[in-house]
Scaffold this active site. Sequence first.
Site, PDB file in Angstrom:
ATOM      1  N   HIS A   1       1.224  -6.611   1.301  1.00 32.39           N
ATOM      2  CA  HIS A   1       0.743  -5.680   2.321  1.00 32.39           C
ATOM      3  C   HIS A   1      -0.096  -6.509   3.299  1.00 32.39           C
ATOM      4  O   HIS A   1      -0.769  -7.451   2.887  1.00 32.39           O
ATOM      5  CB  HIS A   1      -0.211  -4.619   1.767  1.00 32.39           C
TER       6      HIS A   1
ATOM      7  N   ASP B   1      -3.553  -7.077   2.057  1.00 31.56           N
ATOM      8  CA  ASP B   1      -3.752  -7.933   0.866  1.00 31.56           C
ATOM      9  C   ASP B   1      -3.999  -9.362   1.302  1.00 31.56           C
ATOM     10  O   ASP B   1      -4.820 -10.056   0.722  1.00 31.56           O
ATOM     11  CB  ASP B   1      -2.500  -8.062  -0.027  1.00 31.56           C
TER      12      ASP B   1
ATOM     13  N   GLU C   1      10.148   3.629  -0.636  1.00 29.66           N
ATOM     14  CA  GLU C   1       9.849   3.516  -2.067  1.00 29.66           C
ATOM     15  C   GLU C   1       9.416   4.870  -2.617  1.00 29.66           C
ATOM     16  O   GLU C   1       8.308   5.336  -2.362  1.00 29.66           O
ATOM     17  CB  GLU C   1       8.739   2.473  -2.266  1.00 29.66           C
TER      18      GLU C   1
ATOM     19  N   GLU D   1      11.009   2.066  -8.130  1.00 26.94           N
ATOM     20  CA  GLU D   1       9.999   1.506  -9.038  1.00 26.94           C
ATOM     21  C   GLU D   1      10.018   2.257 -10.360  1.00 26.94           C
ATOM     22  O   GLU D   1       9.985   3.486 -10.394  1.00 26.94           O
ATOM     23  CB  GLU D   1       8.618   1.587  -8.378  1.00 26.94           C
TER      24      GLU D   1
ATOM     25  N   HIS E   1       7.301   4.801 -11.094  1.00 28.09           N
ATOM     26  CA  HIS E   1       7.428   5.951 -10.200  1.00 28.09           C
ATOM     27  C   HIS E   1       8.535   6.876 -10.693  1.00 28.09           C
ATOM     28  O   HIS E   1       8.413   8.105 -10.633  1.00 28.09           O
ATOM     29  CB  HIS E   1       7.730   5.504  -8.770  1.00 28.09           C
TER      30      HIS E   1
ATOM     31  N   ASP F   1       0.260   5.919 -13.175  1.00 28.10           N
ATOM     32  CA  ASP F   1       0.967   4.725 -12.720  1.00 28.10           C
ATOM     33  C   ASP F   1       0.253   3.483 -13.239  1.00 28.10           C
ATOM     34  O   ASP F   1      -0.564   2.889 -12.546  1.00 28.10           O
ATOM     35  CB  ASP F   1       0.964   4.768 -11.178  1.00 28.10           C
TER      36      ASP F   1
ATOM     37  N   ASP G   1       1.499   0.575 -14.034  1.00 25.15           N
ATOM     38  CA  ASP G   1       2.001  -0.692 -13.467  1.00 25.15           C
ATOM     39  C   ASP G   1       1.958  -1.853 -14.449  1.00 25.15           C
ATOM     40  O   ASP G   1       1.478  -2.942 -14.118  1.00 25.15           O
ATOM     41  CB  ASP G   1       1.185  -1.077 -12.215  1.00 25.15           C
TER      42      ASP G   1
ATOM     43  N   ASP H   1       5.954  -5.506  -9.245  1.00 24.12           N
ATOM     44  CA  ASP H   1       4.821  -4.670  -8.829  1.00 24.12           C
ATOM     45  C   ASP H   1       4.084  -4.245 -10.099  1.00 24.12           C
ATOM     46  O   ASP H   1       4.130  -3.095 -10.517  1.00 24.12           O
ATOM     47  CB  ASP H   1       5.324  -3.458  -8.034  1.00 24.12           C
TER      48      ASP H   1
HETATM   49  C1  XUL Z   1       2.128   2.077  -5.211  1.00 27.59           C
HETATM   50  C2  XUL Z   1       3.115   1.010  -4.993  1.00 27.59           C
HETATM   51  C3  XUL Z   1       2.881   0.141  -3.809  1.00 27.59           C
HETATM   52  C4  XUL Z   1       4.108  -0.188  -3.049  1.00 27.59           C
HETATM   53  C5  XUL Z   1       3.864  -0.931  -1.773  1.00 27.59           C
HETATM   54  O1  XUL Z   1       2.333   2.810  -6.348  1.00 27.59           O
HETATM   55  O2  XUL Z   1       4.033   0.832  -5.760  1.00 27.59           O
HETATM   56  O3  XUL Z   1       2.239  -1.011  -4.232  1.00 27.59           O
HETATM   57  O4  XUL Z   1       4.986  -0.944  -3.816  1.00 27.59           O
HETATM   58  O5  XUL Z   1       3.035  -0.265  -0.906  1.00 27.59           O
HETATM   59 CO    CO Z   2       5.675  -0.444  -5.688  1.00 22.60          CO
END
Ligand code: XUL
Ligand code: CO
Length: 439
Positions: free
Chosen positions: A100, A103, A231, A267, A270, A306, A308, A338
């Site tokens: 991003h 970032d 996404e 994702e 997600h 989430d 991750d 991610d």
């Molecule tokens: C948020 C997510 C983000 C996107 C990019 O859940 O996955 O990091 O991948 O904005």
């Molecule tokens: Co993501």
Amino acid sequence: MAAFPEISTVQYEGPQSDNPLAFRWYNPDELVEGKTMKEHFRFSIVYWHTFRGTGSDPFGPGTAVRPWDDGSESVENAQNRARAAFELFEKLQAPYYAFHDRDVAPEGASLAESNANLDAVADVLAEQQQQTGVKLLWGTANMFSNPRFMHGAATTCNADVFAYAAAQVKKAMEVTHRLGGENYVFWGGREGYQNLYNTDMKRELDHLAKFFHMAVDYAKEIGFTGQFLIEPKPKEPTKHQYDSDAAACMNFLRAYDLTDHFKLNLETNHATLAGHTMMHEIDYAGAQGALGSIDANTGDMLLGWDTDQFATDYYLTTQMMYYILKHGGLGSGGVNFDAKVRRESFEPIDLFYAHVGSMDAYAKGLKIAAAIRADNALEDFVSQRYSSFDSGIGAKIEAGEVNFSDLEKYMLEKGEVTPNVSGRQEMLEAVVNRYIDRV
Ligand code: XUL
Ligand code: CO
């Protein structure tokens, strides 16, 4: 000065290796279905978790020890961080990374200052890409952290915020283009709502579509030919995100005449938040010709948010790779981690253990999926299951040669259906286990 002096480039040592800093399955040059593993995965490392994640949670501050980072929001620190990042990308043999705008470079006191900061860090990113050969899988704009985006960005109620978001994406697209980014991602951020009482949903969706059309127009203007990706995510931070799942995204894109310009970046965590398996999302997007890229991670079976995490489950990676292969691969996308190390895994070396373990899990998943496909172990069953549509009345239905009256006539003559065939779910699950055992 090296950020990871004690770590050398991770090498493939084969399945018998006990070395947690070696690949047991990811062998970049190994051919699977005629393509190297490197080409199949196009592994990518995310800047936000791996270089900006601190391990903070709602109950306490960050725990991560990152000796290369002085903790300041200076441009110089951001540039040093970029050098550390490329050292990690290279040592992990990851050909891509993703970021991003906020970032990689600190936000300034004004838009102009933020843009200048981004340019100053992009200089170092460009230099590092040149030196290491690591490429940019995608860029994106963070339009959810700054308080100005509390009501959303393109779906805000405040026209100034919409304008700011447009300016920010314009700049993020320019930088992505400058760095040779192969895709540009829109994740919904705060594009959704907390409560419909205060929300004009139709107006917000119309605005979102306008925003995407402006992005498409601007890409043409600057000659950016990378793939746009949306996404999907159903919730977090808002209770309802407009891009809730692959099907909702496709409907939105179709309704607003955007299908020619966008694919999906799916994702895992997600998908599960949306109540779907990741293989479902991949198969759905693939069927729509919209499989763009993957944000690779996993949730936790017992936690409903989430998380991750890095995926290490062979069932998950096998299922993902099976459906990715089925739909012809990821094109200009990749398998983008991610994912973040847990708060307790605070040492720099944990970043390596995490990526190596997950890269291996995907590589083994690919080999299992390819073995299943080589024997048509699932495909033959599926074709057989639908074979009543291959000839006779089924073929006529598929060809659009019959209507309700024809079908009524057919059934009145026949009286009852030909007996059904078993779905054999349990047998097929054991078939998949057999391939997991064999590879
Ligand atoms: C948020 C997510 C983000 C996107 C990019 O859940 O996955 O990091 O991948 O904005
Ligand atoms: Co993501």
